[in-house]
Write an enzyme that holds these catalytic residues in place. Structure first.
Site, PDB file in Angstrom:
ATOM      1  N   ASN A  42       1.668  -1.334   0.122  1.00  0.00           N
ATOM      2  CA  ASN A  42       0.080   0.027   0.123  1.00  0.00           C
ATOM      3  C   ASN A  42       0.694   1.166   0.246  1.00  0.00           C
ATOM      4  O   ASN A  42       1.691   1.228   0.015  1.00  0.00           O
ATOM      5  CB  ASN A  42      -0.663  -0.156   1.401  1.00  0.00           C
ATOM      6  CG  ASN A  42      -0.844  -0.237   2.317  1.00  0.00           C
ATOM      7  OD1 ASN A  42       0.660  -0.683   3.197  1.00  0.00           O
ATOM      8  ND2 ASN A  42      -1.884   0.221   3.711  1.00  0.00           N
ATOM      9  N   GLU A  44       0.299   5.179   0.796  1.00  0.00           N
ATOM     10  CA  GLU A  44      -0.361   6.081   0.942  1.00  0.00           C
ATOM     11  C   GLU A  44      -0.055   7.279   0.935  1.00  0.00           C
ATOM     12  O   GLU A  44       0.752   7.272   0.249  1.00  0.00           O
ATOM     13  CB  GLU A  44      -0.645   5.875   2.908  1.00  0.00           C
ATOM     14  CG  GLU A  44      -1.536   4.471   2.987  1.00  0.00           C
ATOM     15  CD  GLU A  44      -1.692   4.265   4.793  1.00  0.00           C
ATOM     16  OE1 GLU A  44      -1.256   5.502   5.321  1.00  0.00           O
ATOM     17  OE2 GLU A  44      -2.783   3.595   4.919  1.00  0.00           O
ATOM     18  N   CYS A  53      -4.343   1.221  -2.380  1.00  0.00           N
ATOM     19  CA  CYS A  53      -3.860  -0.719  -2.010  1.00  0.00           C
ATOM     20  C   CYS A  53      -3.012  -1.548  -2.841  1.00  0.00           C
ATOM     21  O   CYS A  53      -2.865  -1.586  -3.625  1.00  0.00           O
ATOM     22  CB  CYS A  53      -5.351  -1.578  -1.862  1.00  0.00           C
ATOM     23  SG  CYS A  53      -6.770  -0.814  -0.693  1.00  0.00           S
ATOM     24  N   GLU A  55      -3.143  -5.222  -3.097  1.00  0.00           N
ATOM     25  CA  GLU A  55      -4.065  -5.169  -4.346  1.00  0.00           C
ATOM     26  C   GLU A  55      -3.518  -4.921  -5.860  1.00  0.00           C
ATOM     27  O   GLU A  55      -3.580  -5.192  -6.267  1.00  0.00           O
ATOM     28  CB  GLU A  55      -5.420  -5.961  -3.670  1.00  0.00           C
ATOM     29  CG  GLU A  55      -5.201  -6.809  -2.528  1.00  0.00           C
ATOM     30  CD  GLU A  55      -5.499  -6.016  -1.218  1.00  0.00           C
ATOM     31  OE1 GLU A  55      -4.807  -4.744  -1.692  1.00  0.00           O
ATOM     32  OE2 GLU A  55      -6.206  -6.223  -0.479  1.00  0.00           O
ATOM     33  N   CYS A  88     -10.276  -5.061   0.397  1.00  0.00           N
ATOM     34  CA  CYS A  88     -11.667  -4.815  -0.124  1.00  0.00           C
ATOM     35  C   CYS A  88     -12.241  -4.449  -0.988  1.00  0.00           C
ATOM     36  O   CYS A  88     -12.074  -5.527  -1.834  1.00  0.00           O
ATOM     37  CB  CYS A  88     -10.697  -2.923  -0.125  1.00  0.00           C
ATOM     38  SG  CYS A  88     -10.239  -2.105  -1.169  1.00  0.00           S
ATOM     39  N   CYS A  91     -10.879  -3.526  -4.720  1.00  0.00           N
ATOM     40  CA  CYS A  91      -9.746  -4.841  -5.067  1.00  0.00           C
ATOM     41  C   CYS A  91     -10.499  -5.853  -5.784  1.00  0.00           C
ATOM     42  O   CYS A  91      -9.965  -6.213  -6.820  1.00  0.00           O
ATOM     43  CB  CYS A  91      -8.547  -4.464  -3.933  1.00  0.00           C
ATOM     44  SG  CYS A  91      -7.753  -3.392  -3.537  1.00  0.00           S
TER      45      CYS A  91
HETATM   46  N1  THU Z   1      -5.737  -1.555   2.646  1.00  0.00           N
HETATM   47  C1  THU Z   1      -4.539  -2.717   1.442  1.00  0.00           C
HETATM   48  O1  THU Z   1      -3.880  -2.380   1.226  1.00  0.00           O
HETATM   49  N2  THU Z   1      -5.716  -3.273   0.853  1.00  0.00           N
HETATM   50  C2  THU Z   1      -6.653  -3.744   1.116  1.00  0.00           C
HETATM   51  O2  THU Z   1      -7.169  -4.863   0.767  1.00  0.00           O
HETATM   52  C3  THU Z   1      -7.434  -2.502   2.136  1.00  0.00           C
HETATM   53  C4  THU Z   1      -6.931  -1.990   2.950  1.00  0.00           C
HETATM   54  C5  THU Z   1      -4.746  -0.605   2.908  1.00  0.00           C
HETATM   55  C6  THU Z   1      -5.490   0.998   2.207  1.00  0.00           C
HETATM   56  C7  THU Z   1      -4.673   1.821   3.790  1.00  0.00           C
HETATM   57  O3  THU Z   1      -3.131   2.139   2.897  1.00  0.00           O
HETATM   58  C8  THU Z   1      -4.463   0.519   4.541  1.00  0.00           C
HETATM   59  O4  THU Z   1      -4.783  -0.806   4.241  1.00  0.00           O
HETATM   60  C9  THU Z   1      -5.316   0.820   5.633  1.00  0.00           C
HETATM   61  O5  THU Z   1      -6.950   0.389   5.487  1.00  0.00           O
END
Ligand code: THU
Length: 137
Positions: A42, A44, A53, A55, A88, A91
Site C-alpha cells: 500500500n 498512502e 491498496c 492489491e 477491500c 480491489c
Molecule cells: N489496504 C490495502 O492495502 N488493501 C486492502 O485490501 C485494504 C486496505 C490499505 C489501504 C490503507 O493504506 C491501509 O490499508 C488502511 O486501510
C-alpha cells in the site's frame, strides 16, 4: 509455486509499504502463469483518498508489464493484522476486471494472517457476487 512461498513474498513486500497515516502495512504477491511473481504494497498519501491498496499496486503492475500473462493467484497479508487480510471491495472489482474482461479465467485469492497460521482462500468471482455489469462489456 507453493501458497506459503507466495504469502512470504506478500509479507516481505508489506515491509516496504508506505503507510505512515494508517500504520497498517499490506503486501500482495501476484503469481503469473509462467511462474513470475510481482509484488505490491500500500502506498498512502497525505491526501488520504489518493492512497493505493497493495492489491491494486500489484495487479496493475502485472497488467502493465505482463499484459499477455494470466494472473493465477494473489496472496495478501499484513504484518500488522492478526486476522487474515481480505481485499477491500474496490480491489475485488479490480480483480474481477482481470478475470472477466482481460483473461477470462478466475483468480485464486489467498488471504493470510501475519504468522501464516490462518489462511483463507476464495476465487475472485466468489468474493464479489452480483458485481457491476456494464451492458455486457
Ligand atoms: N489496504 C490495502 O492495502 N488493501 C486492502 O485490501 C485494504 C486496505 C490499505 C489501504 C490503507 O493504506 C491501509 O490499508 C488502511 O486501510
Amino acid at each position: 509455486m507453493k501458497d506459503n512461498r507466495l504469502i512470504k513474498r506478500a509479507l516481505e513486500a508489506a515491509e516496504k509499504a508506505w503507510a505512515p497515516y494508517s500504520g497498517f502495512r499490506v503486501g500482495a504477491a501476484v503469481l503469473l502463469e509462467d511462474g513470475t511473481v510481482v509484488c505490491g504494497n500500500n502506498q498512502e498519501n497525505r491526501a488520504y483518498p489518493l492512497g493505493s491498496c497493495a492489491e491494486r499496486v500489484a495487479i496493475n503492475y502485472a497488467r502493465a508489464n505482463y499484459p499477455t500473462l494470466r494472473i493465477v493467484a494473489i496472496a495478501i497479508a499484513s504484518p500488522d493484522s492478526k486476522p487474515p487480510t481480505s481485499p477491500c471491495g474496490g480491489c475485488r472489482e479490480v480483480l474481477l476486471e482481470a478475470v472477466r474482461a482481460q483473461q477470462g479465467e478466475d483468480i485464486r485469492v489467498i488471504m493470510s494472517d501475519r504468522s501464516e497460521n490462518e489462511i483463507r482462500e476464495a476465487m475472485a468471482t466468489d468474493l464479489l457476487p452480483w458485481a457491476f455489469e456494464c451492458d455486457g462489456r
